[in-house]
Motif scaffolding. Structure first.
Motif, short mmCIF file in Angstrom:
data_model
loop_
_atom_site.label_atom_id
_atom_site.label_comp_id
_atom_site.label_asym_id
_atom_site.label_seq_id
_atom_site.Cartn_x
_atom_site.Cartn_y
_atom_site.Cartn_z
N GLY A 141 25.30 38.82 -6.44
CA GLY A 141 25.19 39.42 -5.54
C GLY A 141 26.44 38.26 -4.87
O GLY A 141 27.11 36.93 -4.85
N ILE A 142 26.62 38.25 -3.71
CA ILE A 142 27.94 38.01 -2.13
C ILE A 142 26.86 37.30 -1.04
O ILE A 142 26.54 38.52 -0.48
CB ILE A 142 29.31 38.41 -1.78
CG1 ILE A 142 29.89 39.40 -3.24
CG2 ILE A 142 29.41 38.06 -1.05
CD1 ILE A 142 30.99 40.46 -2.33
N GLY A 143 27.01 35.81 -0.73
CA GLY A 143 26.78 35.33 0.50
C GLY A 143 27.34 34.94 1.28
O GLY A 143 28.98 34.57 0.82
N ILE A 144 27.56 35.63 2.70
CA ILE A 144 28.37 35.14 3.46
C ILE A 144 27.86 34.29 4.72
O ILE A 144 26.52 34.76 5.30
CB ILE A 144 28.77 36.72 4.91
CG1 ILE A 144 29.12 37.64 3.31
CG2 ILE A 144 30.33 36.55 5.32
CD1 ILE A 144 31.52 36.90 2.31
N ASP A 145 28.78 33.72 5.40
CA ASP A 145 28.54 32.68 6.40
C ASP A 145 29.77 32.40 7.20
O ASP A 145 31.16 32.09 6.41
CB ASP A 145 27.15 31.79 5.92
CG ASP A 145 26.54 31.10 7.68
OD1 ASP A 145 25.24 31.41 6.79
OD2 ASP A 145 27.33 30.69 8.15
N ILE A 146 29.65 31.85 8.62
CA ILE A 146 30.48 31.79 8.87
C ILE A 146 30.77 30.63 9.66
O ILE A 146 32.01 30.18 9.47
CB ILE A 146 30.51 32.10 11.16
CG1 ILE A 146 31.64 32.07 11.06
CG2 ILE A 146 29.26 31.47 11.25
CD1 ILE A 146 31.89 33.38 13.20
N ASN A 147 29.96 29.52 8.60
CA ASN A 147 29.63 28.53 8.87
C ASN A 147 29.82 27.39 7.33
O ASN A 147 29.25 28.03 6.29
CB ASN A 147 28.58 26.81 9.35
CG ASN A 147 28.98 26.13 9.77
OD1 ASN A 147 28.67 25.51 9.26
ND2 ASN A 147 28.44 25.66 10.72
N GLU A 148 31.59 27.30 7.45
CA GLU A 148 31.31 26.29 6.03
C GLU A 148 30.82 25.51 5.32
O GLU A 148 30.31 25.54 4.14
CB GLU A 148 33.11 25.59 6.07
CG GLU A 148 33.76 25.05 4.77
CD GLU A 148 34.75 24.16 4.83
OE1 GLU A 148 35.55 23.66 4.43
OE2 GLU A 148 35.42 23.94 6.64
N GLY A 149 30.09 24.78 6.91
CA GLY A 149 29.14 23.82 5.77
C GLY A 149 27.90 24.88 5.41
O GLY A 149 26.97 24.25 4.75
N ALA A 150 27.51 25.14 5.78
CA ALA A 150 26.74 26.20 5.72
C ALA A 150 26.48 26.83 4.29
O ALA A 150 25.83 26.44 3.23
CB ALA A 150 25.99 28.23 6.19
N VAL A 151 28.29 27.52 3.94
CA VAL A 151 28.51 28.24 2.39
C VAL A 151 28.22 26.88 1.45
O VAL A 151 27.71 27.58 0.60
CB VAL A 151 30.15 27.98 2.71
CG1 VAL A 151 30.65 28.44 1.00
CG2 VAL A 151 29.88 29.75 3.43
N ALA A 152 29.06 25.64 2.07
CA ALA A 152 28.52 24.55 0.90
C ALA A 152 27.50 24.32 0.42
O ALA A 152 27.00 24.36 -0.87
CB ALA A 152 29.53 23.94 1.54
N MET A 153 26.28 24.14 1.18
CA MET A 153 25.00 24.38 0.65
C MET A 153 24.25 25.18 0.15
O MET A 153 23.24 25.06 -0.67
CB MET A 153 24.46 24.18 2.62
CG MET A 153 23.09 23.93 1.61
SD MET A 153 22.65 22.12 1.06
CE MET A 153 23.23 20.76 2.11
N ALA A 154 24.40 26.89 -0.09
CA ALA A 154 24.35 27.86 -0.46
C ALA A 154 24.83 27.57 -1.20
O ALA A 154 24.01 27.94 -2.75
CB ALA A 154 24.35 28.92 0.41
N LYS A 155 25.92 26.62 -2.20
CA LYS A 155 26.72 27.06 -3.19
C LYS A 155 25.71 25.74 -4.01
O LYS A 155 25.56 26.19 -4.94
CB LYS A 155 27.66 26.56 -3.46
CG LYS A 155 29.49 27.33 -2.58
CD LYS A 155 30.11 27.23 -2.75
CE LYS A 155 31.49 28.49 -2.23
NZ LYS A 155 32.91 27.83 -2.30
N THR A 156 25.09 24.45 -3.62
CA THR A 156 25.09 24.02 -4.30
C THR A 156 23.41 24.75 -4.00
O THR A 156 22.54 23.93 -5.55
CB THR A 156 24.65 22.49 -3.30
OG1 THR A 156 26.09 21.97 -2.90
CG2 THR A 156 23.59 20.91 -3.64
#
Length: 287
Positions: A141-156
């Motif tokens: 899967g690929i997850g997309i978010d406009i917010n860089e902080g959200a992307v970092a948290m999703a990776k965690t």
């Protein structure tokens, strides 16, 4: 003070603060602060918290009385029986959103071992995509978010839940610059009308990111964007599943029908509110 006395004190404070179900919340609060499970509170009434635990409980109680949700104080929320870390850039996942996961699994049925390709638009903490990857062991899967902080948290969170090798999280604006096809597209977009701020609890309004809450004047703007962006991304026999706000079913379905999609099913949450809609390409007919 013993743990029993602490429980009584926290319950009294929460009662005066007019919190819902203060006795149960007091137990959750103490268990979280002490980093124990809920049963520890009931089974160990004579336990005396250490000085550092006492300070932590006092500090947490002040934050809770100011309206900060317990999940925000803890920095973690359970979703689909999995742990998810939160930060100021991510929405605090709600139980209602689990309906999106349920909707996808309903559609997948006994095809659970197939190599599904999933797209999560507006991924936030990554809870929907990560939960699906946890259930669908051969999916990616690929997850997309406009917010860089959200992307970092999703990776965690992907690493925390051991699906990082099958999950990719990218900063982006909905479906822009993506290449399909995806078998499954999911999203919990902002759907609260701009004028609906006064209806929100302080814990939501003051601590969830506004960008993840408000969907324009009528609350439907993001569905209009999604209906346009997913057209070239959804596989011919794929499914798109979205969370919606109370009373939005007909309007959301109309948006997607006008864009060339066919409605499949609707799911209600535990309160009986229509909370999840699903669509597929108009020319696909399911028995």
């Amino acid at each position: 003070m013993t743990l029993k006395e602490w429980h009584q004190l926290v319950e009294e404070v929460l009662t005066k603060g007019e919190f819902d179900n203060p006795r149960q919340e007091a137990k959750w609060f103490l268990a979280a602060a002490l980093e124990r499970d809920n049963s520890f509170i009931s089974l160990n009434p004579t336990y005396v918290p250490s000085p550092s635990e006492k300070i932590k409980m006092q500090q947490w109680l002040i934050r809770r009385l100011q309206g900060e949700p317990l999940s925000r104080i803890k920095g973690i929320r359970e979703f689909w029986s999995l742990p998810f870390h939160l930060n100021k850039h991510t929405l605090d996942p709600r139980p209602e959103t689990e309906g999106v996961v349920e909707g996808v699994l309903k559609w997948v049925g006994d095809r659970i071992s197939e190599s599904w390709r999933i797209l999560d638009l507006g991924t936030g903490s990554g809870c929907i995509l990560i939960s699906l990857l946890h259930e669908l062991k051969n999916a990616t899967g690929i997850g997309i978010d406009i917010n860089e902080g959200a992307v970092a948290m999703a990776k965690t969170n992907a690493t925390l839940n051991k699906v990082e090798e099958r999950a990719t999280f990218l900063q982006g604006n909905w479906g822009e610059n993506l290449e399909g096809p995806f078998d499954i597209i999911v999203s919990n977009p902002p759907y609260i009308p701009d004028k609906g701020k006064d209806t929100l609890k302080k814990g939501v309004l003051n601590y969830d990111p506004p960008q993840a809450l408000f969907g324009g004047e009528d609350g439907l703007e993001c569905y209009r964007i999604l209906s346009r962006d997913i057209r070239p991304l959804l596989a011919p026999k794929g499914i798109a599943v979205f969370e919606i706000g109370a009373g939005q079913r007909k309007e959301v379905e109309a948006i997607f029908q006008n864009a060339g999609f066919k409605s499949l099913f609707v799911l209600k949450d535990l309160a009986g509110i229509e909370r999840v809609v699903s669509v597929t390409n108009l020319n696909i007919i399911y028995a």
